[in-house]
Motif scaffolding. Structure first.
Motif, PDB file in Angstrom:
ATOM      1  N   SER A 138      48.384  38.424  38.055  1.00  0.00           N
ATOM      2  CA  SER A 138      49.428  39.349  38.487  1.00  0.00           C
ATOM      3  C   SER A 138      48.953  40.794  38.538  1.00  0.00           C
ATOM      4  CB  SER A 138      50.639  39.245  37.542  1.00  0.00           C
ATOM      5  OG  SER A 138      51.167  37.941  37.519  1.00  0.00           O
ATOM      6  N   ASN A 139      47.836  41.082  37.890  1.00  0.00           N
ATOM      7  CA  ASN A 139      47.296  42.442  37.841  1.00  0.00           C
ATOM      8  C   ASN A 139      45.808  42.401  38.188  1.00  0.00           C
ATOM      9  OD1 ASN A 139      49.657  44.085  36.365  1.00  0.00           O
ATOM     10  ND2 ASN A 139      49.437  42.099  35.364  1.00  0.00           N
ATOM     11  N   PRO A 140      45.468  42.116  39.439  1.00  0.00           N
ATOM     12  CA  PRO A 140      44.069  41.886  39.839  1.00  0.00           C
ATOM     13  C   PRO A 140      43.147  43.081  39.632  1.00  0.00           C
ATOM     14  CG  PRO A 140      45.507  42.056  41.759  1.00  0.00           C
ATOM     15  CD  PRO A 140      46.402  41.946  40.571  1.00  0.00           C
ATOM     16  N   GLN A 141      43.707  44.274  39.411  1.00  0.00           N
ATOM     17  CA  GLN A 141      42.853  45.435  39.160  1.00  0.00           C
ATOM     18  C   GLN A 141      42.062  45.285  37.861  1.00  0.00           C
ATOM     19  OE1 GLN A 141      46.157  45.429  39.089  1.00  0.00           O
ATOM     20  NE2 GLN A 141      46.966  46.630  37.379  1.00  0.00           N
ATOM     21  N   TRP A 142      42.501  44.365  36.985  1.00  0.00           N
ATOM     22  CA  TRP A 142      41.810  44.147  35.716  1.00  0.00           C
ATOM     23  C   TRP A 142      40.563  43.283  35.863  1.00  0.00           C
ATOM     24  CZ3 TRP A 142      42.274  46.263  30.968  1.00  0.00           C
ATOM     25  CH2 TRP A 142      43.374  47.109  30.762  1.00  0.00           C
ATOM     26  N   TYR A 143      40.427  42.589  36.977  1.00  0.00           N
ATOM     27  CA  TYR A 143      39.244  41.756  37.167  1.00  0.00           C
ATOM     28  C   TYR A 143      37.960  42.564  37.016  1.00  0.00           C
ATOM     29  CZ  TYR A 143      41.460  37.407  38.732  1.00  0.00           C
ATOM     30  OH  TYR A 143      42.160  36.224  38.791  1.00  0.00           O
ATOM     31  N   ALA A 144      37.892  43.716  37.665  1.00  0.00           N
ATOM     32  CA  ALA A 144      36.678  44.534  37.636  1.00  0.00           C
ATOM     33  C   ALA A 144      36.340  45.005  36.230  1.00  0.00           C
ATOM     34  CB  ALA A 144      36.843  45.740  38.561  1.00  0.00           C
ATOM     35  N   LYS A 145      37.361  45.146  35.381  1.00  0.00           N
ATOM     36  CA  LYS A 145      37.139  45.620  34.016  1.00  0.00           C
ATOM     37  C   LYS A 145      36.723  44.502  33.074  1.00  0.00           C
ATOM     38  CE  LYS A 145      40.721  49.162  34.621  1.00  0.00           C
ATOM     39  NZ  LYS A 145      42.021  49.678  34.111  1.00  0.00           N
ATOM     40  N   LEU A 146      37.179  43.284  33.340  1.00  0.00           N
ATOM     41  CA  LEU A 146      36.987  42.187  32.392  1.00  0.00           C
ATOM     42  C   LEU A 146      35.914  41.180  32.789  1.00  0.00           C
ATOM     43  CD1 LEU A 146      40.750  41.438  31.575  1.00  0.00           C
ATOM     44  CD2 LEU A 146      39.159  42.924  30.333  1.00  0.00           C
ATOM     45  N   MET A 147      35.557  41.122  34.070  1.00  0.00           N
ATOM     46  CA  MET A 147      34.536  40.171  34.503  1.00  0.00           C
ATOM     47  C   MET A 147      33.154  40.558  33.985  1.00  0.00           C
ATOM     48  SD  MET A 147      35.692  39.565  38.476  1.00  0.00           S
ATOM     49  CE  MET A 147      34.317  38.487  38.862  1.00  0.00           C
ATOM     50  N   LEU A 148      32.279  39.569  33.901  1.00  0.00           N
ATOM     51  CA  LEU A 148      30.884  39.825  33.545  1.00  0.00           C
ATOM     52  C   LEU A 148      30.164  40.400  34.755  1.00  0.00           C
ATOM     53  CD1 LEU A 148      28.501  39.535  31.539  1.00  0.00           C
ATOM     54  CD2 LEU A 148      28.111  37.262  32.518  1.00  0.00           C
ATOM     55  N   HIS A 149      29.575  41.587  34.574  1.00  0.00           N
ATOM     56  CA  HIS A 149      28.822  42.234  35.646  1.00  0.00           C
ATOM     57  C   HIS A 149      27.445  42.577  35.077  1.00  0.00           C
ATOM     58  CE1 HIS A 149      28.293  45.685  38.739  1.00  0.00           C
ATOM     59  NE2 HIS A 149      27.979  44.526  39.290  1.00  0.00           N
ATOM     60  N   PRO A 150      26.472  41.672  35.220  1.00  0.00           N
ATOM     61  CA  PRO A 150      25.150  41.875  34.617  1.00  0.00           C
ATOM     62  C   PRO A 150      24.505  43.209  34.976  1.00  0.00           C
ATOM     63  CG  PRO A 150      25.361  39.636  35.423  1.00  0.00           C
ATOM     64  CD  PRO A 150      26.564  40.373  35.911  1.00  0.00           C
ATOM     65  N   TYR A 151      24.693  43.673  36.191  1.00  0.00           N
ATOM     66  CA  TYR A 151      24.100  44.943  36.630  1.00  0.00           C
ATOM     67  C   TYR A 151      24.584  46.094  35.744  1.00  0.00           C
ATOM     68  CZ  TYR A 151      22.734  48.756  39.778  1.00  0.00           C
ATOM     69  OH  TYR A 151      22.184  49.899  40.310  1.00  0.00           O
ATOM     70  N   THR A 152      25.886  46.139  35.488  1.00  0.00           N
ATOM     71  CA  THR A 152      26.451  47.187  34.638  1.00  0.00           C
ATOM     72  C   THR A 152      26.050  46.993  33.187  1.00  0.00           C
ATOM     73  OG1 THR A 152      28.362  47.533  36.084  1.00  0.00           O
ATOM     74  CG2 THR A 152      28.598  48.187  33.780  1.00  0.00           C
ATOM     75  N   LEU A 153      26.145  45.771  32.699  1.00  0.00           N
ATOM     76  CA  LEU A 153      25.842  45.490  31.300  1.00  0.00           C
ATOM     77  C   LEU A 153      24.396  45.829  30.962  1.00  0.00           C
ATOM     78  CD1 LEU A 153      26.777  44.369  28.598  1.00  0.00           C
ATOM     79  CD2 LEU A 153      26.259  42.072  29.438  1.00  0.00           C
ATOM     80  N   HIS A 154      23.491  45.561  31.881  1.00  0.00           N
ATOM     81  CA  HIS A 154      22.075  45.848  31.643  1.00  0.00           C
ATOM     82  C   HIS A 154      21.832  47.346  31.496  1.00  0.00           C
ATOM     83  CE1 HIS A 154      17.759  45.343  31.772  1.00  0.00           C
ATOM     84  NE2 HIS A 154      17.660  46.139  32.834  1.00  0.00           N
ATOM     85  N   ARG A 155      22.660  48.142  32.130  1.00  0.00           N
ATOM     86  CA  ARG A 155      22.472  49.593  32.118  1.00  0.00           C
ATOM     87  C   ARG A 155      23.398  50.320  31.156  1.00  0.00           C
ATOM     88  NH1 ARG A 155      20.932  47.114  36.283  1.00  0.00           N
ATOM     89  NH2 ARG A 155      19.234  47.867  37.623  1.00  0.00           N
ATOM     90  N   ASP A 156      24.419  49.639  30.682  1.00  0.00           N
ATOM     91  CA  ASP A 156      25.363  50.253  29.752  1.00  0.00           C
ATOM     92  C   ASP A 156      25.758  49.222  28.700  1.00  0.00           C
ATOM     93  OD1 ASP A 156      27.342  51.577  28.400  1.00  0.00           O
ATOM     94  OD2 ASP A 156      28.627  51.925  30.151  1.00  0.00           O
ATOM     95  N   LYS A 157      25.045  49.247  27.576  1.00  0.00           N
ATOM     96  CA  LYS A 157      25.248  48.234  26.541  1.00  0.00           C
ATOM     97  C   LYS A 157      26.633  48.321  25.897  1.00  0.00           C
ATOM     98  CE  LYS A 157      21.116  46.491  26.990  1.00  0.00           C
ATOM     99  NZ  LYS A 157      20.597  47.361  28.067  1.00  0.00           N
ATOM    100  N   SER A 158      27.351  49.437  26.114  1.00  0.00           N
ATOM    101  CA  SER A 158      28.695  49.549  25.556  1.00  0.00           C
ATOM    102  C   SER A 158      29.663  48.577  26.237  1.00  0.00           C
ATOM    103  CB  SER A 158      29.219  50.978  25.694  1.00  0.00           C
ATOM    104  OG  SER A 158      29.456  51.313  27.047  1.00  0.00           O
ATOM    105  N   LYS A 159      29.231  47.982  27.335  1.00  0.00           N
ATOM    106  CA  LYS A 159      30.070  47.024  28.055  1.00  0.00           C
ATOM    107  C   LYS A 159      29.857  45.598  27.555  1.00  0.00           C
ATOM    108  CE  LYS A 159      31.522  50.213  30.986  1.00  0.00           C
ATOM    109  NZ  LYS A 159      32.926  50.666  31.052  1.00  0.00           N
ATOM    110  N   TRP A 160      29.322  45.443  26.356  1.00  0.00           N
ATOM    111  CA  TRP A 160      29.024  44.121  25.804  1.00  0.00           C
ATOM    112  C   TRP A 160      30.259  43.215  25.766  1.00  0.00           C
ATOM    113  CZ3 TRP A 160      32.028  42.838  21.724  1.00  0.00           C
ATOM    114  CH2 TRP A 160      32.626  43.895  21.022  1.00  0.00           C
TER     115      TRP A 160
END
Length: 208
Positions: free
Chosen positions: A27-49
């Motif tokens: 019902s709130n698809p804008q949260w997908y980008a915040k909660l999905m696993l994005h290896p590119y971001t995680l590799h560069r920002d460990k705070s997104k663990w």
């Protein structure tokens, strides 16, 4: 089923939390980008663990959610009850540990493999659920499972076919499904079960 619900509080929490959060993002698809696993971001920002965990609590659509939750319903509750039978109350903690550690381990190969691809995203509880399924198979190798949900085959044969398919499908990488998570989740489930209950190897062999 009432016994399982009483004896498996961790499974009940995982089941309810996964369904609840998945319905919320539907019902709130804008949260997908915040909660999905994005290896590119995680590799560069460990705070997104946290993505490793939150991605395992959301699903792409109703079919994805229903399939995973059906599998968890049939095997997760039963496996936690087994752990409690084997280890007493600490079995709840061991089950939670197997689920969470498998969720992490199932994602590590994907994070490494896709760390330089900004277009790659992954979500779903499949890695941890594969771990639960394969742990269950260690204790019940001759239980009858449904191939394609209709053809009954023994669990040990299903395990071999599933692993073979995951290896093949991972190399093809054409269907948008994270087969690496399935494969490494299943292997994590086997490895952690053996670590927790070394006697499970002998038990498995004795069934044949």
């Amino acid at each position: 089923m009432l016994y399982y619900l009483y004896a498996t509080p961790v499974s009940s929490v995982i089941f309810a939390l996964t369904i609840g959060l998945s319905l919320y993002v539907f019902s709130n698809p804008q949260w997908y980008a915040k909660l999905m696993l994005h290896p590119y971001t995680l590799h560069r920002d460990k705070s997104k663990w946290y993505m490793v965990f939150t991605s395992g609590l959301i699903h792409k659509d109703w079919m994805h959610l229903i399939f995973n939750m059906m599998t968890f319903y049939y095997f997760g509750f039963a496996l936690e009850a087994m752990f409690v039978q084997f280890s007493g109350a600490v079995g709840h903690v061991l089950f939670a540990g197997l689920y969470l550690v498998s969720l992490i381990l199932s994602d590590i190969p994907t994070i490494i493999r896709q760390k330089n691809d900004p277009r790659y995203y992954s979500l779903g509880a499949s890695g941890a659920i594969c771990a639960v399924l394969f742990s269950f198979i260690m204790f019940q190798p001759k239980a009858m499972l449904g191939l394609f949900m209709v053809i009954p085959i023994p669990a040990y044969l299903f395990a071999f076919l599933f692993l073979g398919y995951c290896i093949w499908a991972s190399k093809q990488a054409r269907d948008g499904i994270n087969h690496d998570a399935h494969l490494f989740g299943a292997l994590a489930g086997l490895g952690l079960t053996i670590l927790l209950y070394p006697w499970s190897i002998g038990h498995l062999i004795s069934q044949f």
